[in-house]
Scaffold this active site. Structure first.
Site, PDB file in Angstrom:
ATOM      1  CE  LYS A   1      -8.669  -2.473   3.627  1.00 36.47           C
ATOM      2  NZ  LYS A   1      -8.204  -3.959   2.852  1.00 36.47           N
TER       3      LYS A   1
ATOM      4  CG  ASP B   1      -3.695   4.267   3.877  1.00 38.52           C
ATOM      5  OD1 ASP B   1      -4.447   4.362   4.137  1.00 38.52           O
ATOM      6  OD2 ASP B   1      -3.139   3.284   2.516  1.00 38.52           O
TER       7      ASP B   1
ATOM      8  CD1 TRP C   1      -1.766  -1.987   1.302  1.00 38.87           C
ATOM      9  CD2 TRP C   1      -3.417  -1.663  -0.030  1.00 38.87           C
ATOM     10  NE1 TRP C   1      -3.224  -2.841   0.698  1.00 38.87           N
ATOM     11  CE2 TRP C   1      -3.386  -2.046  -0.642  1.00 38.87           C
ATOM     12  CE3 TRP C   1      -3.538  -0.149  -1.101  1.00 38.87           C
ATOM     13  CZ2 TRP C   1      -4.937  -2.765  -1.149  1.00 38.87           C
ATOM     14  CZ3 TRP C   1      -4.651  -0.199  -1.349  1.00 38.87           C
ATOM     15  CH2 TRP C   1      -5.227  -1.768  -2.015  1.00 38.87           C
TER      16      TRP C   1
END
Lengths: 360, 360
Positions: free
Chosen positions: A195, A171, A102
């Site tokens: 999530k 993030d 990511w």
């Protein structure tokens, strides 16, 4: 109808009571004769939802007044572009830590916008790990330092955050609202919803107000934080159903004791799986270096790929779904976000023991 | 529970059977033990939804193979930025028609990206109207010509489309799927979902494949059509629930006889209200010039604002909601998208007659 244990990495399990409430109200929201999806985003029914979602986030994370909370579209991938477009001006450099898949996507995108300095790179290390905070050497005068608080694929999680002169940007897609942290340590953090917040198609951004002003005038209005901050995330039609689910999920989280309550539960859930791994005499091997083990995504290997495949198949047959690890690290991954029920952890640990006994 | 007649401009009424199906499946999608919102966007259950949504759109609009269908986030406002970022390169000029509030937002955004030539401007005309196609004078060599096929606020709708050498680009947010047109007349068209497609938070883009390649390399990956086209709109996590609702809405539309079937119904619905306006002896006055009257948003005035307010209040008390016109044109607006039921039109026309008799 049997509810499975859903270990999916995201979109992921949501609180049952949020889903059941949404189901009850789907055709007729609060007796209005309309679905929440069919309502004007400028009307008073939706306004109450929007306001509560933001207020719940502010309360849960104790977000100070000098920060704005934005509800945007485009998920974290959208933020990979918006962060540098808004905060990395010509002549400036942004620092990044590459901690895995990511972070690496965020870096790739920022490089299109401006100058990037990757000040640490553990992205391809196996066992998966993060750099030590003390070893980071930020670029003097950097526009910001970007990290990924939890790497979903690698199963690693920052346990403490770097302190630098430049604004820290994170993030937090896969661990927002899962543990306590001080908002003031960050200039900006963001998370795709799918999530710990709600359904996909929504991103939450928390930004220190002074940073909102940084955006160059060459950036389209829609892509400026300022545009959305000034309109309380109603500049354009927001993803109203996603924000409704965010409202229900955060309402549930408040009832669970907020961040403190859920953090205790998350810690206990993860600890049980890690204990099963560490107590297996080497049969199960954690993918992440212990000090960086994630409480959201627990990753591990079996002695060989054939048994990994068999494990996933047998667990699935028993209603434990989504345990296959990402191909880049292999093995097993149990994603156990806030809404994942403790009973599913016990079921997983029992299967781990039985499987080892039968396939040792 | 009484379902109201929902005249909201958007988010707007959705097909009842789509909502009821979503409600039935919300907690357990097809016996999977999970909500559609909780599923991986890479799994086979969601993949079937994604694939059907795109296939339904392709079938309904007879989209040729040389066009890609993209499911993006950010609604039409996102496209106001993405279109020029992808298609308006340095040194080029884009033509725009300013036909009202929405066109004007698209123009404002494009001007930040590059050179814009507004080749016709009826944006502030009252009665509301559109330019005559024959009067348009496109810029030689323009990168594209952008129009807004239906102006939601003004209640105007293009009845035929300009033919120019440059690719024609249309914001079809408020009338996509409502009437037949030839996809080949367009280089690109887009629509925010929340009127005729599904819930807010989703945008559909149909783009001729050669245009996908135009994007400069200075544009972030996330904002390039190419990125999403190459990954079948699965580059990042899509708004899965919104796409599920799009799938259900388009499935309903196919059962309604597709575009041909719904266009007949839309025409008949609008004609009844316009007939009531025109048959009122001047008591009701259409806001739009007759030749440009929209079949999606019917706008009209009463003799004075006091009676407009009273009309809206009385209609609301009878379960006809969302009839207040936008403040920029005033009066009444009946948004009657595909899913708005014909029975609601009859109810409205009856109220119009009764109201005039009582307040004439």
């Amino acid at each position: 109808m049997a509810r499975v244990f859903n270990f999916c990495a995201g979109p992921a399990v949501m609180p049952e009571e949020a889903l059941l409430e949404a189901q009850r109200q789907l055709f007729d929201f609060n007796g209005s004769g309309m679905s929440i999806m069919e309502m004007s985003h400028r009307g008073k029914e939706y306004d109450a939802v929007h306001t509560e979602a933001i207020a719940n986030l502010r309360q849960l994370m104790a977000v100070p007044d000098e920060y704005s909370i934005l509800l945007l579209q485009g998920g974290a991938s959208g933020q990979f572009a918006m962060v540098p477009m808004n905060l990395l001006r010509p002549g400036e450099t942004a620092d990044f830590v590459n901690s895995g898949a990511w972070a690496s996507k965020a870096i790739k995108e920022a490089k299109i916008v401006g100058a990037v300095n990757v000040i640490a790179n553990t992205g391809k290390d196996i066992p998966t790990r993060l750099p030590a905070v003390a070893d980071l050497k930020p670029t003097p005068g950097a526009a910001y330092l970007h990290i990924t608080s939890n790497e979903t694929i690698a199963g690693t999680q920052w346990k403490s955050f770097p302190k630098t002169g430049a604004p820290l940007i994170a993030d937090m897609s896969s661990d927002i609202l899962s543990r306590p942290f001080d908002v003031k340590d960050f200039g900006l953090f963001y998370a795709g919803a799918q999530k710990n917040l709600g359904p996909s198609g929504l991103a939450v951004v928390v930004i220190r107000k002074d940073l909102i002003e940084r955006c160059p005038e060459t950036v389209p209005m829609f892509l400026r934080y300022k545009t959305h901050a000034e309109e309380n995330s109603l500049y354009n039609t927001p993803p109203t159903f996603g924000i409704y689910m965010l409202m229900l999920s955060t309402r549930w989280l408040l009832k669970m004791g907020g961040i403190a309550g859920i953090a205790r539960q998350n810690e206990a859930k993860a600890a049980k799986i890690y204990a099963a791994i560490d107590g297996s005499g080497g049969y199960y091997r954690g993918t992440a270096v212990p000090e960086f083990r994630s409480n959201m995504n627990v990753t591990w290997r079996l002695p060989d790929e054939a048994r990994e495949e068999k494990f996933i198949k047998e667990a699935s047959a028993k209603g434990l779904k989504g345990l296959k690890g990402h191909r880049s690290v292999g093995g097993i991954r149990a994603s156990i976000y806030n809404a994942f029920p403790p009973a599913g952890i016990d079921a997983l640990v029992a299967i781990m023991k039985d499987f080892q006994a039968a396939n040792g």
